[in-house]
Structure formats: C-alpha cells, structure tokens
Design an enzyme around this catalytic site. Structure first.
Site, short mmCIF file in Angstrom:
data_model
loop_
_atom_site.label_atom_id
_atom_site.label_comp_id
_atom_site.label_asym_id
_atom_site.label_seq_id
_atom_site.Cartn_x
_atom_site.Cartn_y
_atom_site.Cartn_z
N GLY A 42 0.80 -1.23 0.00
CA GLY A 42 0.00 0.00 0.00
C GLY A 42 0.83 1.27 0.00
N GLU A 43 2.14 1.16 0.20
CA GLU A 43 2.95 2.38 0.20
C GLU A 43 3.02 2.96 -1.21
OE1 GLU A 43 6.74 1.49 1.98
OE2 GLU A 43 5.83 1.23 3.98
N ARG A 51 -8.47 23.63 6.83
CA ARG A 51 -9.48 24.10 7.79
C ARG A 51 -8.88 24.39 9.16
NH1 ARG A 51 -14.90 23.37 6.58
NH2 ARG A 51 -15.28 22.20 4.67
N GLN A 52 -7.90 23.58 9.55
CA GLN A 52 -7.29 23.82 10.86
C GLN A 52 -6.10 24.75 10.68
OE1 GLN A 52 -7.38 20.16 13.55
NE2 GLN A 52 -7.60 19.27 11.52
N ASP A 91 -21.29 33.06 4.89
CA ASP A 91 -20.88 33.23 6.30
C ASP A 91 -19.86 34.37 6.36
OD1 ASP A 91 -18.31 32.24 5.58
OD2 ASP A 91 -18.95 30.19 5.98
N LYS A 150 -24.35 32.78 9.80
CA LYS A 150 -24.36 31.31 9.91
C LYS A 150 -23.75 30.86 11.24
CE LYS A 150 -20.92 28.46 8.13
NZ LYS A 150 -20.08 27.91 7.07
C1 R5P Z 1 -16.52 28.25 5.77
O1 R5P Z 1 -15.69 28.31 6.61
C2 R5P Z 1 -16.23 28.04 4.31
O2 R5P Z 1 -16.14 29.24 3.63
C3 R5P Z 1 -17.28 27.17 3.67
O3 R5P Z 1 -18.50 27.80 3.81
C4 R5P Z 1 -17.38 25.84 4.30
O4 R5P Z 1 -16.11 25.32 4.53
C5 R5P Z 1 -18.16 24.90 3.42
O5 R5P Z 1 -18.31 23.70 4.10
P1 R5P Z 1 -19.67 22.92 4.05
O6 R5P Z 1 -20.01 22.74 2.61
O7 R5P Z 1 -19.36 21.63 4.76
O8 R5P Z 1 -20.71 23.73 4.79
#
Ligand code: R5P
Length: 313
Positions: free
Chosen positions: A38-39, A96-97, A169, A192
């Site tokens: 799998g490597e 994301r993080q 958002d 949001k």
């Molecule tokens: C928010 O932080 C981002 O701009 C996106 O709205 C978000 O990552 C989208 O993720 P999902 O489709 O899971 O709501």
C-alpha cells in the site's frame, strides 16, 4: 519552454492534461502507483536534470494519499536533480485547521506547509486557500490565484441587473466583496452558526436581497450545509434568481442531494478537484468551469519569471 516539465499524480490527471494542452507541453511520464503493502511508489520515467518542474496535484480527498504522492514525487524530482520544483496545488487540503481555536488541537495547514517544504518544493502555486493567511505558513515563494475571474465572468453572462453577491458566512465576506466589485453588484451576508463539522444553521441576512438576482459565493462546498442554508435564506428573504458559486467542489457524500433539495437556479463550480457525483442527475442546473488556462498561464509566467499578479485582473 524547452526546460519546462509538467508532472501529475493520481489526484486529478484530467486537469493536468488540460493544463498541458493549454501550454502545448506534454506531461512527463512517471509511475505513481502502490507497492503491494500500500505504500506509494514513484518513478520518474524521463530525465528531469536541470529542468523547471511543475507537479500538479490537488490535495483533495483522499487527502492522505494525494498529499503523500505529492511529497514523494517532489522528493523523487529533487533526487533526480530537477533545477526547480513547483508544487501546483489547485486545492490545498488540511486547510481548515489554520489556528488553535481550542486547546490541544493541531494546526494542520502549517504542518502540511512544512511537509511540502521539507520534501524539497522550491515554490507553490495554489488557488483560493481556505484562509489567505496560510500563504504565510510557507517560507518559500507562493503564488495564490483566485477563482473569482473565472466564476464572475460566467455570472456576468447569467445576471446583468440588480445583482447582489452574498457571502454564506462572515468568513467568505472578502470573497463576496471581490465578486461584488468585479460585477458592480451589491453585497449581503448570511449569518451562519456551525453546530458541528457537518451541520450549520443560518439565522439572518444582512443586506437587501429582496427582488434581487443573487450569487452566493464560497471558496468551497464540502458537505454543502453552508451553501444549502444560504440558498434557503436567499429565497426566504425574497431573492429573485439564486446562483450558487464556489471554486472547490469537494462534494462529500450527500452534498449533491442537499444542494438539490435547496434548489438553486444554477450551481457553478470550477475543476480544481475532480467531480464526485452527477449534480445534473439530481436535477440541478450545473456547470463546471475550467481553471486550466488560468493555472497554465500562471505556470508559464512563473517559468519565464514574469508577473503573476496581473492574472488577478
Ligand atoms: C466556511 O468556513 C467556508 O467558507 C465554507 O462555507 C465551508 O467550509 C463549506 O463547508 P460545508 O459545505 O461543509 O458547509
């Protein structure tokens, strides 16, 4: 361009081929496969000594496989004496993080930047990072492109009057503002709240969208929760036409159905990530716009040491 070389991993060969077609440069042959255990197994099948090499590999799902392939390809290229290696990452996963929002959590966006640099990349070319400050996580040059020119050109052909760009958002407000400026449109924001990794609820809309043609813009659609809520809110607040637009179509299981249930007039994304599923079959009016010419042009300019920032306009 006789020193320019393009390579692709298994993440998105179709995009790599489109970029190669745009540049008129064939993809360099490479074996990117798996050992029996799998490597990841990589062998560059052509001479790259002294060449200016661009490795095209979005780190989209499956992120671990795609990232590992990218790192190992970079290592192979360095050891094959490539002159310069640019990691072309149209979608940068693990983004994301990007800060410690609570105790005892990692900053994966920084960790991945360290891994790519340590593997031996000399530069990075990427698009619509989840957070633009991730650029600073790299201590090597990074060129950051935006999907806005490609998406906005499409929207211009669909909506001409009373257009409002809506951020689903607060994190997307800069992006929506860039759209609004480009289209000469108004600006609004959906308030949001994220309940969990896969659940969001929208509360209110800040800005006037009643009777307007609305384009909701986001960097990515992952579970589709944010976009679906924003579409519903736009309709509830009296929008006329609603187009959902995003650069990165991550589209996890259930996303297409969630978006179809919210029923936008159109869904438009780019091809930074290979498409999972068939939105048209779910009844969505759907378009994928290609970013291959934009990435190809950026690669050409990097190769010739020309300005990349002019591509933003
Ligand atoms: C928010 O932080 C981002 O701009 C996106 O709205 C978000 O990552 C989208 O993720 P999902 O489709 O899971 O709501």
């Amino acid at each position: 361009m006789n020193k320019l070389r393009l390579l692709s991993g298994n993440a998105h060969p179709a995009l790599a081929r489109a970029i190669a077609g745009h540049l008129g440069v064939p993809l360099t042959s490479a074996e990117v496969a798996r050992f029996p255990d799998g490597e990841t197994k990589v062998r560059i099948l052509e001479d790259v000594r002294g060449r200016d090499v661009f490795v095209i590999q979005p780190t989209c799902p499956p992120q671990n496989e795609n990232l590992m392939e990218l790192l190992i390809m970079i290592d192979a290229l360095r050891r094959a004496s490539a002159d310069r290696v640019t990691a072309v990452i149209p979608y940068y996963g693990y983004a994301r993080q990007d800060r410690k929002h609570e105790g005892r959590v990692p900053i994966t966006a920084k960790l991945v930047a360290n891994l790519i640099t340590t593997a031996g990349a000399n530069r990075v070319l990427t698009m619509d990072l989840h957070a633009t400050q991730i650029q600073g996580f790299f201590d090597i040059p990074l060129d950051h492109l935006y999907g806005t020119p490609v998406l906005a050109a499409h929207i211009r052909g669909r909506m001409t009057t009373d257009v409002v760009a809506v951020a689903p958002d607060p994190g997307s407000i800069k992006l929506a503002n860039a759209f609004a400026k480009r289209l000469g449109a108004g600006l609004a924001l959906v308030e949001k709240r994220r309940i969990s990794d896969s659940e969001v609820v929208a509360g209110n809309v800040v800005g006037d969208i009643e009777g307007k043609n609305v384009v909701i813009v986001d960097d990515m659609i992952s579970t589709g929760g944010s976009m679906a809520e924003a579409i519903k809110m736009a309709k509830k607040f009296g929008a006329n036409k609603v187009i959902a637009a995003a650069t990165h179509a991550v589209f996890l299981d259930g996303t297409i159905e969630r978006l179809a249930a919210a029923s936008p007039d159109e869904l438009v994304v780019t091809d930074t990530i290979p498409l999972r599923g068939d939105p048209a079959r779910a009844g969505l009016t759907f378009e994928v716009l290609t970013v291959a010419p934009l990435l190809g042009e950026a690669i050409k300019r990097i190769h010739f040491n020309e300005s990349v920032s002019s591509l933003f306009t």
